[in-house]
Design a protein around this motif. Structure first.
Motif, short mmCIF file in Angstrom:
data_model
loop_
_atom_site.label_atom_id
_atom_site.label_comp_id
_atom_site.label_asym_id
_atom_site.label_seq_id
_atom_site.Cartn_x
_atom_site.Cartn_y
_atom_site.Cartn_z
N GLU A 97 97.60 -36.78 74.09
CA GLU A 97 96.96 -37.14 75.19
C GLU A 97 97.41 -36.61 76.36
O GLU A 97 97.23 -37.11 77.51
CB GLU A 97 97.51 -38.78 75.16
N GLY A 98 97.38 -35.22 76.21
CA GLY A 98 97.68 -34.46 77.51
C GLY A 98 98.94 -33.90 77.54
O GLY A 98 99.90 -34.22 77.20
N ALA A 99 98.95 -32.42 77.85
CA ALA A 99 100.12 -31.71 77.97
C ALA A 99 100.01 -30.37 78.78
O ALA A 99 98.73 -30.11 79.22
CB ALA A 99 100.54 -31.09 76.62
N GLY A 100 100.96 -30.17 79.64
CA GLY A 100 101.15 -29.23 80.81
C GLY A 100 99.64 -29.52 81.83
O GLY A 100 99.92 -30.66 82.12
N PRO A 101 98.95 -28.42 81.96
CA PRO A 101 98.14 -28.78 83.27
C PRO A 101 96.83 -29.75 82.50
O PRO A 101 95.99 -30.21 83.31
CB PRO A 101 97.40 -27.46 83.60
N LEU A 102 96.83 -29.75 81.05
CA LEU A 102 95.66 -30.72 80.58
C LEU A 102 95.77 -32.11 80.43
O LEU A 102 96.73 -32.59 79.70
CB LEU A 102 95.19 -29.87 79.04
N ARG A 103 94.79 -32.77 81.14
CA ARG A 103 95.00 -34.32 80.77
C ARG A 103 94.36 -34.65 79.34
O ARG A 103 93.87 -33.68 78.72
CB ARG A 103 94.04 -34.97 81.89
N SER A 104 94.42 -35.76 79.14
CA SER A 104 94.01 -36.20 77.82
C SER A 104 92.58 -35.72 77.18
O SER A 104 92.52 -35.05 76.15
CB SER A 104 93.84 -37.67 77.55
N GLU A 105 91.54 -35.89 78.02
CA GLU A 105 90.25 -35.64 77.58
C GLU A 105 90.23 -34.15 77.56
O GLU A 105 89.56 -33.33 76.76
CB GLU A 105 89.30 -36.17 78.43
N LEU A 131 98.49 -24.70 72.05
CA LEU A 131 98.43 -26.07 72.56
C LEU A 131 99.38 -27.14 72.02
O LEU A 131 99.75 -27.92 72.49
CB LEU A 131 96.84 -26.49 72.19
N PHE A 132 99.71 -26.66 70.55
CA PHE A 132 100.90 -27.57 69.95
C PHE A 132 102.21 -27.32 70.69
O PHE A 132 102.73 -28.39 70.84
CB PHE A 132 101.02 -26.88 68.41
N GLN A 159 106.39 -29.17 74.46
CA GLN A 159 107.41 -28.79 75.35
C GLN A 159 107.00 -29.46 76.70
O GLN A 159 107.96 -29.77 77.43
CB GLN A 159 107.26 -27.19 75.65
N HIS A 160 105.68 -29.88 76.83
CA HIS A 160 105.57 -30.51 78.38
C HIS A 160 104.44 -31.70 78.03
O HIS A 160 103.26 -31.63 78.54
CB HIS A 160 104.88 -29.24 79.01
N PRO A 161 104.92 -32.58 77.30
CA PRO A 161 104.23 -33.87 77.27
C PRO A 161 103.93 -34.45 78.49
O PRO A 161 104.76 -34.58 79.38
CB PRO A 161 104.77 -34.65 76.28
N ARG A 162 102.42 -35.14 78.75
CA ARG A 162 102.54 -35.42 80.31
C ARG A 162 102.78 -37.13 80.37
O ARG A 162 103.47 -37.62 81.33
CB ARG A 162 100.87 -35.47 80.59
N THR A 169 106.74 -21.53 69.81
CA THR A 169 106.60 -22.92 69.87
C THR A 169 107.72 -23.73 69.85
O THR A 169 107.90 -24.63 70.49
CB THR A 169 105.80 -23.37 68.43
N PHE A 170 108.78 -23.31 69.14
CA PHE A 170 110.03 -24.05 69.15
C PHE A 170 111.31 -23.48 69.91
O PHE A 170 111.97 -24.14 70.16
CB PHE A 170 110.45 -24.12 67.62
N ASP A 171 111.28 -22.28 70.28
CA ASP A 171 112.51 -21.54 70.79
C ASP A 171 113.02 -22.29 72.07
O ASP A 171 113.96 -22.45 72.43
CB ASP A 171 112.46 -20.01 71.13
N ALA A 172 111.91 -22.94 72.69
CA ALA A 172 112.09 -23.65 74.00
C ALA A 172 112.70 -25.01 74.11
O ALA A 172 113.07 -25.62 74.89
CB ALA A 172 110.87 -23.60 75.10
N LEU A 173 112.65 -25.48 72.92
CA LEU A 173 113.02 -26.98 72.51
C LEU A 173 114.48 -27.24 72.37
O LEU A 173 115.21 -25.90 72.00
CB LEU A 173 112.45 -27.53 71.39
N PRO A 174 115.21 -28.43 72.70
CA PRO A 174 116.40 -28.33 72.56
C PRO A 174 116.93 -28.25 71.22
O PRO A 174 115.98 -28.46 70.08
CB PRO A 174 116.58 -29.98 72.82
#
Length: 446
Positions: free
Chosen positions: A75-83, A122-123, A128-131, A225-230
């Protein structure tokens, strides 16, 4: 007929998953488990990831937090809204499925190999940046609340929901994965962000990949994809100490066909008898039309269209759970047959012929789970969640063939004692014509 049986037996003896190359382990970081099956037969890549983010981690008073966070994943991440995010997936033919459960959030991704780089981007953006935009949260929350209200008129859903409350008591597994109305209403954007930060992590992640990608490219994509995660690994839900509440309870509903959900304490996946229990369950209730319960309840007495049992190996403890739906004047008789069948099975176990048939089916059908890239990734990921080693993929059929009648009888005796049966019925039950009134108690919807 003899030729048919011989053919099935021969198929079972030869049945092993046909991999283009044997699954292997890729090293991408500490506490990140990656199993990879490289296959360039078709230009597809499938990914299945399990994160320690199930409903067992919902805090008190906020049941449904893990599921609401999960359903916000696309439902949206980074600069991208849901749609915009969903259009980016659709335009590239990228399929994303989201399946929250009690221990894990399982995310599955399937894509053309030519779209792998964009699919992983996108994944990663969602991880990393859920809105968690307020309008999207409100919309998804309403969808979940509507689903709960629809379930309130479904006897199977009502019985299942109440069964887990009765069986698990105060344990976090007791509430529904989708939560409840008070819990969902009290979840805010700050809660969702905190949950994602603590549970959408690389520590403890189980990752399985199958398809048209080479190891070096895949390693680069996974690390991006994963290195930046806790890296912190969340503590698992506590062990189950309250395993069942023997007896029957009824959640009254004005429906013509009630549903009963019944269960027994199961075995953990680490138990030496687990595989024997798996085969034992297949014979008594997990084998569809060939199971003892189907034969006794459906075929001989015509009491139901379907009855089944299955094993659930939650991290905190195992469970055997079954379900049967029937007329309200036939529920007592159906449950009496269930108890009789389970009692006989616990006392005597299967016959040698039943065990032989179960081995033939379970080993012969095993390769079907590996018939596609998505199937391979899903099956490998399920073994990872169960804590099994990689070589189990190849050894599994041999382990089943090696089980003796004594092994399966022992497992049946451990599992299927009807005196330990917890039963919850959703619906109304007419008094049996025999006048027999089983001891049962009403159950609230709470």
């Amino acid at each position: 007929m003899r030729k048919l049986v011989a053919a099935l037996c021969f198929t079972a003896m030869c049945a092993v998953p046909a991999f283009a190359s044997p699954p292997r382990i890729l090293e991408i970081g500490a506490n990140e488990q990656v199993w990879f099956e490289e296959d360039h037969t078709v230009p597809m890549v499938a990914l299945s990831i399990s994160l320690p983010a199930g409903s067992g981690y919902d805090p008190a008073g906020k049941a449904g937090l893990a599921a609401l966070a999960a359903y916000m994943f696309n439902e949206g991440a980074g600069p991208l809204r849901s749609e915009d995010y969903q259009r980016a997936l659709a335009d590239r033919g990228i399929q994303l499925s989201i399946a929250p459960d009690r221990d894990y959030l399982v995310l599955s991704l399937t894509m053309l190999s030519s779209q792998s780089k964009e699919a992983f981007r996108l994944f990663a953006l969602a991880l990393q940046h859920p809105r968690f935009d307020a309008d999207a949260v409100a919309r998804v929350r309403v969808q979940m609340l509507q689903s709960l209200r629809q379930d309130a008129s479904d006897p199977a859903a009502v019985a299942g929901d109440r069964f887990y409350k009765v069986y698990f008591g105060t344990h976090p597994y007791a509430h529904a994965v989708g939560g409840d109305e008070p819990g969902l209403e009290h979840i805010g954007v700050a809660d969702l962000k905190a949950f994602a930060r603590d549970h959408w992590v690389k520590g403890g992640a189980k990752i399985a990949v199958s398809g048209d990608v080479d190891p070096a490219t895949l390693t680069t994509l996974l690390k991006s994809t994963f290195d930046a995660l806790p890296a912190a690994v969340p503590a698992p839900p506590p062990p189950v100490l309250h395993a069942g509440a023997p007896g029957e309870s009824v959640v009254a509903m004005a429906v013509p066909q009630p549903t009963a959900v019944f269960g027994l304490p199961g075995l953990s996946r680490a138990d030496p008898d687990y595989l024997a229990a798996y085969v034992a369950n297949h014979i008594v209730g997990g084998g569809g039309f060939s199971s003892r319960l189907t034969d006794e309840v459906r075929e001989k007495r015509g009491l139901t269209y379907g009855i089944s049992t299955g094993l659930s190996d939650f991290h905190g403890g195992g469970l055997v759970v079954g379900q049967v739906a029937t007329r309200n004047d036939a529920m007592d008789a159906s449950l009496a047959v269930v108890r009789h069948v389970l009692a006989d099975y616990a006392a005597h176990g299967p016959t040698q012929a039943e065990l032989d048939d179960a081995k033939t089916y379970l080993t012969g059908s095993y390769p079907l789970a590996f018939a596609s890239n998505a199937g391979i990734a899903s099956q490998l990921n399920s073994f990872q969640r169960a804590g099994l080693p990689l070589d189990y993929v190849a050894r599994r059929n041999g382990l089943i063939r090696a089980l003796t009648l004594a092994d399966v009888k022992r497992a049946a005796a451990r599992l299927f004692d009807p005196a330990r049966l917890t039963v919850v019925v959703g619906g109304s039950i007419a008094v049996a014509s025999t006048g027999h009134k089983p001891a049962r108690k009403p159950a609230s919807r709470g």
